[in-house]
Design a protein around this motif. Structure first.
Motif, PDB file in Angstrom:
ATOM      1  N   ALA A 133      -0.865   6.850 -11.632  1.00 22.36           N
ATOM      2  CA  ALA A 133      -0.352   6.810 -10.255  1.00 22.36           C
ATOM      3  C   ALA A 133      -1.099   5.762  -9.433  1.00 22.36           C
ATOM      4  N   VAL A 134      -2.387   5.619  -9.677  1.00 22.72           N
ATOM      5  CA  VAL A 134      -3.184   4.592  -8.981  1.00 22.72           C
ATOM      6  C   VAL A 134      -2.715   3.202  -9.413  1.00 22.72           C
ATOM      7  N   THR A 135      -2.516   3.032 -10.695  1.00 24.34           N
ATOM      8  CA  THR A 135      -2.036   1.742 -11.219  1.00 24.34           C
ATOM      9  C   THR A 135      -0.684   1.384 -10.620  1.00 24.34           C
ATOM     10  N   ALA A 136       0.237   2.344 -10.610  1.00 28.02           N
ATOM     11  CA  ALA A 136       1.564   2.093 -10.046  1.00 28.02           C
ATOM     12  C   ALA A 136       1.461   1.671  -8.587  1.00 28.02           C
ATOM     13  N   ALA A 137       0.622   2.344  -7.810  1.00 27.84           N
ATOM     14  CA  ALA A 137       0.480   2.011  -6.389  1.00 27.84           C
ATOM     15  C   ALA A 137      -0.124   0.626  -6.200  1.00 27.84           C
ATOM     16  N   LEU A 138      -1.147   0.297  -6.974  1.00 24.86           N
ATOM     17  CA  LEU A 138      -1.777  -1.025  -6.863  1.00 24.86           C
ATOM     18  C   LEU A 138      -0.782  -2.153  -7.139  1.00 24.86           C
ATOM     19  N   VAL A 139      -0.082  -2.024  -8.248  1.00 27.47           N
ATOM     20  CA  VAL A 139       0.832  -3.092  -8.656  1.00 27.47           C
ATOM     21  C   VAL A 139       2.060  -3.128  -7.761  1.00 27.47           C
ATOM     22  N   LEU A 140       2.573  -1.976  -7.395  1.00 32.86           N
ATOM     23  CA  LEU A 140       3.724  -1.934  -6.492  1.00 32.86           C
ATOM     24  C   LEU A 140       3.380  -2.590  -5.157  1.00 32.86           C
ATOM     25  N   GLY A 141       2.186  -2.330  -4.649  1.00 30.93           N
ATOM     26  CA  GLY A 141       1.757  -2.956  -3.399  1.00 30.93           C
ATOM     27  C   GLY A 141       1.729  -4.472  -3.506  1.00 30.93           C
ATOM     28  N   GLU A 142       1.196  -4.991  -4.598  1.00 33.02           N
ATOM     29  CA  GLU A 142       1.152  -6.442  -4.796  1.00 33.02           C
ATOM     30  C   GLU A 142       2.563  -7.013  -4.954  1.00 33.02           C
ATOM     31  N   ALA A 143       3.402  -6.320  -5.705  1.00 33.07           N
ATOM     32  CA  ALA A 143       4.778  -6.800  -5.910  1.00 33.07           C
ATOM     33  C   ALA A 143       5.537  -6.855  -4.591  1.00 33.07           C
ATOM     34  N   LEU A 144       5.386  -5.836  -3.766  1.00 31.01           N
ATOM     35  CA  LEU A 144       6.081  -5.817  -2.472  1.00 31.01           C
ATOM     36  C   LEU A 144       5.496  -6.842  -1.526  1.00 31.01           C
ATOM     37  N   ARG A 145       4.192  -7.063  -1.591  1.00 28.01           N
ATOM     38  CA  ARG A 145       3.573  -8.100  -0.759  1.00 28.01           C
ATOM     39  C   ARG A 145       4.178  -9.460  -1.091  1.00 28.01           C
ATOM     40  N   GLN A 146       4.287  -9.740  -2.379  1.00 29.16           N
ATOM     41  CA  GLN A 146       4.816 -11.035  -2.807  1.00 29.16           C
ATOM     42  C   GLN A 146       6.287 -11.219  -2.446  1.00 29.16           C
ATOM     43  N   THR A 147       7.054 -10.154  -2.527  1.00 28.91           N
ATOM     44  CA  THR A 147       8.500 -10.282  -2.332  1.00 28.91           C
ATOM     45  C   THR A 147       8.958  -9.942  -0.919  1.00 28.91           C
ATOM     46  N   GLY A 148       8.012  -9.559  -0.044  1.00 24.93           N
ATOM     47  CA  GLY A 148       8.372  -9.215   1.327  1.00 24.93           C
ATOM     48  C   GLY A 148       9.153  -7.939   1.437  1.00 24.93           C
ATOM     49  N   GLY A 149       8.961  -7.027   0.478  1.00 19.16           N
ATOM     50  CA  GLY A 149       9.754  -5.818   0.431  1.00 19.16           C
ATOM     51  C   GLY A 149       9.190  -4.607   1.118  1.00 19.16           C
ATOM     52  N   PHE A 150       8.121  -4.749   1.898  1.00 22.23           N
ATOM     53  CA  PHE A 150       7.546  -3.587   2.581  1.00 22.23           C
ATOM     54  C   PHE A 150       8.468  -3.053   3.666  1.00 22.23           C
ATOM     55  N   GLY A 151       8.298  -1.768   3.971  1.00 22.30           N
ATOM     56  CA  GLY A 151       9.030  -1.162   5.080  1.00 22.30           C
ATOM     57  C   GLY A 151      10.445  -0.769   4.750  1.00 22.30           C
TER      58      GLY A 151
END
Length: 154
Positions: A133-151
């Motif tokens: 779950a920690v790994t998923a959150a770390l990588v998902l956060g980076e992926a969304l940062r790169q793609t502008g997908g937050f929010g």
């Protein structure tokens, strides 16, 4: 962006990852069979009321998930300790599906073979692995940062 849980076997981790996905506006693919009953109290406790709002697509097998992902032209990105690319060095796309394996055994060779990329989270020398779950959150956060997908824009 999507998060796929391959045959999760610890209900608390599955609930936590689904809750994280809801908070980040990311749909979830649940690849069965699960190692727990869907209504497990630990699963419900970890997912809380977020489970009701989660965009979950349940797939009866790896094969049905793979067929649906390929039909939608999604890139499959496996998060694994056997990865060849650090997640911070990878260029994510908005249609990527981040896949995490079973907590007890990771992902089988068929999943590795089908993955378009295999990513690893860098860790201190000698350490075995992070919680899934920690790994998923770390990588998902980076992926969304790169793609502008937050929010919820995912």
């Amino acid at each position: 962006m999507r998060l796929a849980l391959f045959e999760p076997d610890i209900p608390q981790n599955a609930g936590t990852m689904i809750r994280t996905a809801v908070c980040l506006g990311v749909p979830v693919d649940l690849i069965e069979p699960c190692g727990f009953v869907w209504g497990d109290r630990h699963f419900r406790r970890a997912g809380m009321d977020y489970l009701e709002r989660a965009g979950i697509t349940r797939h009866e097998s790896w094969e049905t998930f793979l067929a649906a992902s390929r039909a939608a032209h999604r890139r499959l990105v496996l998060l694994t300790t056997k990865g060849t690319v650090r997640h911070i060095d990878f260029r994510f796309g908005p249609d990527d599906v981040l896949i995490v394996g079973r907590e007890s055994a990771g992902a089988p060779e068929a999943v590795h073979a089908a993955a378009d990329a295999r990513l690893v989270v860098p860790m201190a020398a000698g350490e075995r692995s992070l919680n899934v779950a920690v790994t998923a959150a770390l990588v998902l956060g980076e992926a969304l940062r790169q793609t502008g997908g937050f929010g919820g824009d995912a």
